[in-house]
Design a protein around this motif. Structure first.
Motif, PDB file in Angstrom:
ATOM      1  N   VAL A  73      14.144 -24.176 115.544  1.00 58.08           N
ATOM      2  CA  VAL A  73      13.705 -23.718 116.868  1.00 58.08           C
ATOM      3  C   VAL A  73      12.179 -23.734 116.917  1.00 58.08           C
ATOM      4  N   PRO A  74      11.590 -24.228 118.015  1.00 57.70           N
ATOM      5  CA  PRO A  74      10.127 -24.245 118.083  1.00 57.70           C
ATOM      6  C   PRO A  74       9.554 -22.834 118.056  1.00 57.70           C
ATOM      7  N   GLN A  75       8.265 -22.742 117.737  1.00 63.30           N
ATOM      8  CA  GLN A  75       7.617 -21.434 117.661  1.00 63.30           C
ATOM      9  C   GLN A  75       7.614 -20.783 119.035  1.00 63.30           C
ATOM     10  N   VAL A  76       8.106 -19.560 119.099  1.00 65.10           N
ATOM     11  CA  VAL A  76       8.301 -18.838 120.353  1.00 65.10           C
ATOM     12  C   VAL A  76       7.391 -17.620 120.392  1.00 65.10           C
ATOM     13  N   TYR A  77       6.765 -17.388 121.540  1.00 62.89           N
ATOM     14  CA  TYR A  77       6.006 -16.163 121.754  1.00 62.89           C
ATOM     15  C   TYR A  77       6.991 -15.093 122.239  1.00 62.89           C
ATOM     16  N   VAL A  78       7.144 -14.026 121.465  1.00 62.42           N
ATOM     17  CA  VAL A  78       8.115 -12.978 121.764  1.00 62.42           C
ATOM     18  C   VAL A  78       7.378 -11.676 122.047  1.00 62.42           C
ATOM     19  N   SER A  79       7.527 -11.177 123.271  1.00 58.27           N
ATOM     20  CA  SER A  79       6.908  -9.910 123.660  1.00 58.27           C
ATOM     21  C   SER A  79       7.402  -9.560 125.056  1.00 58.27           C
ATOM     22  N   GLY A  80       7.854  -8.325 125.265  1.00 59.08           N
ATOM     23  CA  GLY A  80       8.325  -7.954 126.593  1.00 59.08           C
ATOM     24  C   GLY A  80       9.440  -8.876 127.055  1.00 59.08           C
ATOM     25  N   GLN A  81       9.226  -9.554 128.193  1.00 58.37           N
ATOM     26  CA  GLN A  81      10.201 -10.518 128.701  1.00 58.37           C
ATOM     27  C   GLN A  81      10.033 -11.901 128.073  1.00 58.37           C
ATOM     28  N   ALA A  82       8.998 -12.104 127.302  1.00 64.30           N
ATOM     29  CA  ALA A  82       8.729 -13.412 126.700  1.00 64.30           C
ATOM     30  C   ALA A  82       9.633 -13.643 125.502  1.00 64.30           C
ATOM     31  N   GLY A  83      10.063 -14.894 125.337  1.00 64.84           N
ATOM     32  CA  GLY A  83      10.884 -15.232 124.187  1.00 64.84           C
ATOM     33  C   GLY A  83      11.590 -16.552 124.394  1.00 64.84           C
ATOM     34  N   LEU A  84      12.731 -16.700 123.721  1.00 69.39           N
ATOM     35  CA  LEU A  84      13.559 -17.896 123.861  1.00 69.39           C
ATOM     36  C   LEU A  84      14.509 -17.679 125.026  1.00 69.39           C
ATOM     37  N   PHE A  85      14.589 -18.667 125.905  1.00 69.36           N
ATOM     38  CA  PHE A  85      15.350 -18.505 127.136  1.00 69.36           C
ATOM     39  C   PHE A  85      16.606 -19.389 127.135  1.00 69.36           C
ATOM     40  N   GLU A  86      16.579 -20.475 127.850  1.00 73.79           N
ATOM     41  CA  GLU A  86      17.768 -21.281 128.120  1.00 73.79           C
ATOM     42  C   GLU A  86      18.040 -22.316 127.022  1.00 73.79           C
ATOM     43  N   ILE A  87      19.325 -22.560 126.781  1.00 73.49           N
ATOM     44  CA  ILE A  87      19.778 -23.705 126.006  1.00 73.49           C
ATOM     45  C   ILE A  87      20.646 -24.535 126.956  1.00 73.49           C
ATOM     46  N   ALA A  88      20.345 -25.825 127.085  1.00 71.77           N
ATOM     47  CA  ALA A  88      21.098 -26.708 127.976  1.00 71.77           C
ATOM     48  C   ALA A  88      21.363 -28.023 127.261  1.00 71.77           C
ATOM     49  N   LEU A  89      22.577 -28.526 127.380  1.00 74.94           N
ATOM     50  CA  LEU A  89      22.932 -29.799 126.767  1.00 74.94           C
ATOM     51  C   LEU A  89      22.519 -30.955 127.662  1.00 74.94           C
ATOM     52  N   ASP A  90      22.010 -31.998 127.048  1.00 72.45           N
ATOM     53  CA  ASP A  90      21.745 -33.240 127.760  1.00 72.45           C
ATOM     54  C   ASP A  90      23.043 -33.725 128.427  1.00 72.45           C
ATOM     55  N   PRO A  91      22.964 -34.295 129.635  1.00 68.29           N
ATOM     56  CA  PRO A  91      24.179 -34.830 130.258  1.00 68.29           C
ATOM     57  C   PRO A  91      24.902 -35.865 129.395  1.00 68.29           C
ATOM     58  N   GLU A  92      24.184 -36.503 128.470  1.00 64.82           N
ATOM     59  CA  GLU A  92      24.778 -37.486 127.565  1.00 64.82           C
ATOM     60  C   GLU A  92      24.854 -36.943 126.136  1.00 64.82           C
ATOM     61  N   PHE A  93      25.057 -35.619 126.024  1.00 65.66           N
ATOM     62  CA  PHE A  93      25.063 -34.974 124.709  1.00 65.66           C
ATOM     63  C   PHE A  93      26.095 -35.591 123.771  1.00 65.66           C
ATOM     64  N   ALA A  94      27.254 -35.966 124.289  1.00 62.55           N
ATOM     65  CA  ALA A  94      28.298 -36.524 123.427  1.00 62.55           C
ATOM     66  C   ALA A  94      27.811 -37.749 122.680  1.00 62.55           C
ATOM     67  N   GLN A  95      26.853 -38.477 123.270  1.00 66.29           N
ATOM     68  CA  GLN A  95      26.310 -39.669 122.629  1.00 66.29           C
ATOM     69  C   GLN A  95      25.025 -39.384 121.852  1.00 66.29           C
ATOM     70  N   ASN A  96      24.126 -38.539 122.428  1.00 69.80           N
ATOM     71  CA  ASN A  96      22.798 -38.410 121.815  1.00 69.80           C
ATOM     72  C   ASN A  96      22.536 -37.072 121.120  1.00 69.80           C
ATOM     73  N   LYS A  97      23.450 -36.107 121.245  1.00 69.46           N
ATOM     74  CA  LYS A  97      23.322 -34.798 120.581  1.00 69.46           C
ATOM     75  C   LYS A  97      22.031 -34.069 120.959  1.00 69.46           C
ATOM     76  N   ARG A  98      21.519 -34.348 122.138  1.00 66.89           N
ATOM     77  CA  ARG A  98      20.241 -33.786 122.550  1.00 66.89           C
ATOM     78  C   ARG A  98      20.440 -32.476 123.307  1.00 66.89           C
ATOM     79  N   VAL A  99      19.559 -31.523 123.064  1.00 64.00           N
ATOM     80  CA  VAL A  99      19.565 -30.257 123.783  1.00 64.00           C
ATOM     81  C   VAL A  99      18.162 -29.986 124.316  1.00 64.00           C
ATOM     82  N   PHE A 100      18.089 -29.080 125.282  1.00 62.97           N
ATOM     83  CA  PHE A 100      16.818 -28.663 125.844  1.00 62.97           C
ATOM     84  C   PHE A 100      16.710 -27.150 125.734  1.00 62.97           C
ATOM     85  N   LEU A 101      15.528 -26.681 125.351  1.00 64.13           N
ATOM     86  CA  LEU A 101      15.247 -25.262 125.184  1.00 64.13           C
ATOM     87  C   LEU A 101      14.046 -24.876 126.039  1.00 64.13           C
ATOM     88  N   SER A 102      14.171 -23.804 126.805  1.00 65.91           N
ATOM     89  CA  SER A 102      13.010 -23.227 127.477  1.00 65.91           C
ATOM     90  C   SER A 102      12.624 -21.949 126.746  1.00 65.91           C
TER      91      SER A 102
END
Length: 366
Positions: A73-102
């Protein structure tokens, strides 16, 4: 446990329809989650869950929560409401195993909402690449937004917040703060974004005038984007999102400041969009889902809004773009709900907020 859901008379901009209550049973799938924030379903039946404190957790296809967080997981600033948010799969995840993190990145004095892509190999994230960060930087640790939705062309939308003390930025097209942005999956800008080529405007912008976008979905059947956002004291909103539109914050609002001070005397002004629905007092909307499934046919096509202050999931029925009914669900659990998801199996999944959060599954009582 099971309970027949309590009906709530529709309020504020919604007319009351008679709606059929559903009998359901709530199962606990995982507990001891540290401020869980977002849930994604994997094609093999497993799940990925983010914890705001910076961990990504994996539940395998057998339903077992793995003790060790996913590495990479990339380095996250954690404080108050700040931190790791969404995990979303790429629409072509079955082929590319890609995810997106906010997530929040930076320091207390200069931080941003950021977006990264990565490859998930079943145990770790690899090929992690930051593809977007909000401009300008801000201080403090509040109002990042962070929800992600994909459009039919496989571009993605990222809902953002106003940084709490930076609300005037939401009306500036030279700022990402208080907006929804649209990106290609590599972080580049789609050529047909509404602000491309405009002077003094950031080309990633899709819509502006938002306070804190905490729910974002694409409704394929209705061919529309819907978002909800926190108001201050009152004025939580569900909006129909159209490219290039201005949703008004803070020029118009149905809420007042936490001190009781007036933010704006206006609830509407020319050129600024009205919400489909607003809640006053605030229910603090968090996650957002469009329920599709056969397990609860009476819910099919409903919007599901996880709430924090409301300690419920608010079911919203639409007829076209008109709100016609609301229903309060899961009050008996006495929990703050951070996320809600319509599962591929037709069940409804919930994440409760807190240091000892849970993953819950809602199925029919019988």
């Amino acid at each position: 446990m099971w309970k027949k859901s309590a009906l709530l008379a529709a309020v504020t901009m919604a007319s009351a329809w008679s709606v059929q209550a559903a009998d359901y049973r709530v199962e606990t799938l995982a507990e001891g989650l540290e401020n869980p924030w977002s849930l994604a379903f994997l094609p093999d039946g497993g799940m990925l869950i983010t914890e705001r404190t910076g961990q990504l957790r994996y539940i395998n296809a057998a339903g077992e929560l793995q003790a060790e967080p996913v590495s990479g997981v990339p380095q996250v600033y954690v404080s108050g409401q700040a931190g790791l948010f969404e995990i979303a799969l790429d629409p072509e995840f079955a082929q590319n195993k890609r995810v997106f993190l906010s997530y929040a990145c930076g320091t207390a004095k200069a931080n941003h909402a950021c977006l990264a892509s990565a490859t998930f190999n079943g145990q770790a994230l690899t090929e992690v690449d930051e593809i977007f960060r909000v401009t300008p930087a801000k201080a403090g640790s509040a109002h990042y937004g962070g929800r992600i939705a994909f459009l039919p062309d496989n571009t993605l939308l990222l809902g953002l917040g106003d940084g709490f003390n930076y609300r005037e930025e939401a009306q500036k097209t030279g700022s990402h703060i208080g907006s929804i942005v649209r990106l290609n999956r590599d972080g580049s800008v789609p050529e047909d974004n509404p602000y491309v080529g405009q002077d003094n405007a950031l080309s990633e912008l899709y819509s502006v005038g938002h306070r804190n976008v905490q729910g974002l979905i694409y409704d394929a059947e209705g061919e529309r984007v819907l978002a909800h956002e926190h108001g201050p004291r009152g004025g939580d909103e569900i909006n129909l999102i159209e490219p290039g539109n201005n949703y008004g914050w803070p020029k118009i609002t149905y809420g007042v400041d936490y001190s009781g001070a007036v933010i704006s005397p206006h609830t509407e002004l020319p050129g600024l969009e009205q919400p489909l629905l607003q809640w006053t007092p605030s229910i603090a909307p968090a996650g957002f889902a469009l329920y599709r499934g056969d397990l609860f046919p009476e819910w099919d096509g409903s919007l599901m809004v996880a709430t924090l202050a409301g300690m419920e999931v608010r079911r919203v029925e639409l007829n076209g773009n008109e709100v016609v009914a609301q229903e309060s669900l899961f009050k008996e659990l006495e929990s703050r709900f951070r996320d809600v998801r319509s599962g591929p199996d037709g069940a409804l999944y919930l994440l409760t907020d807190g240091a000892e959060g849970k993953l819950l599954k809602v199925v029919p009582a019988n």
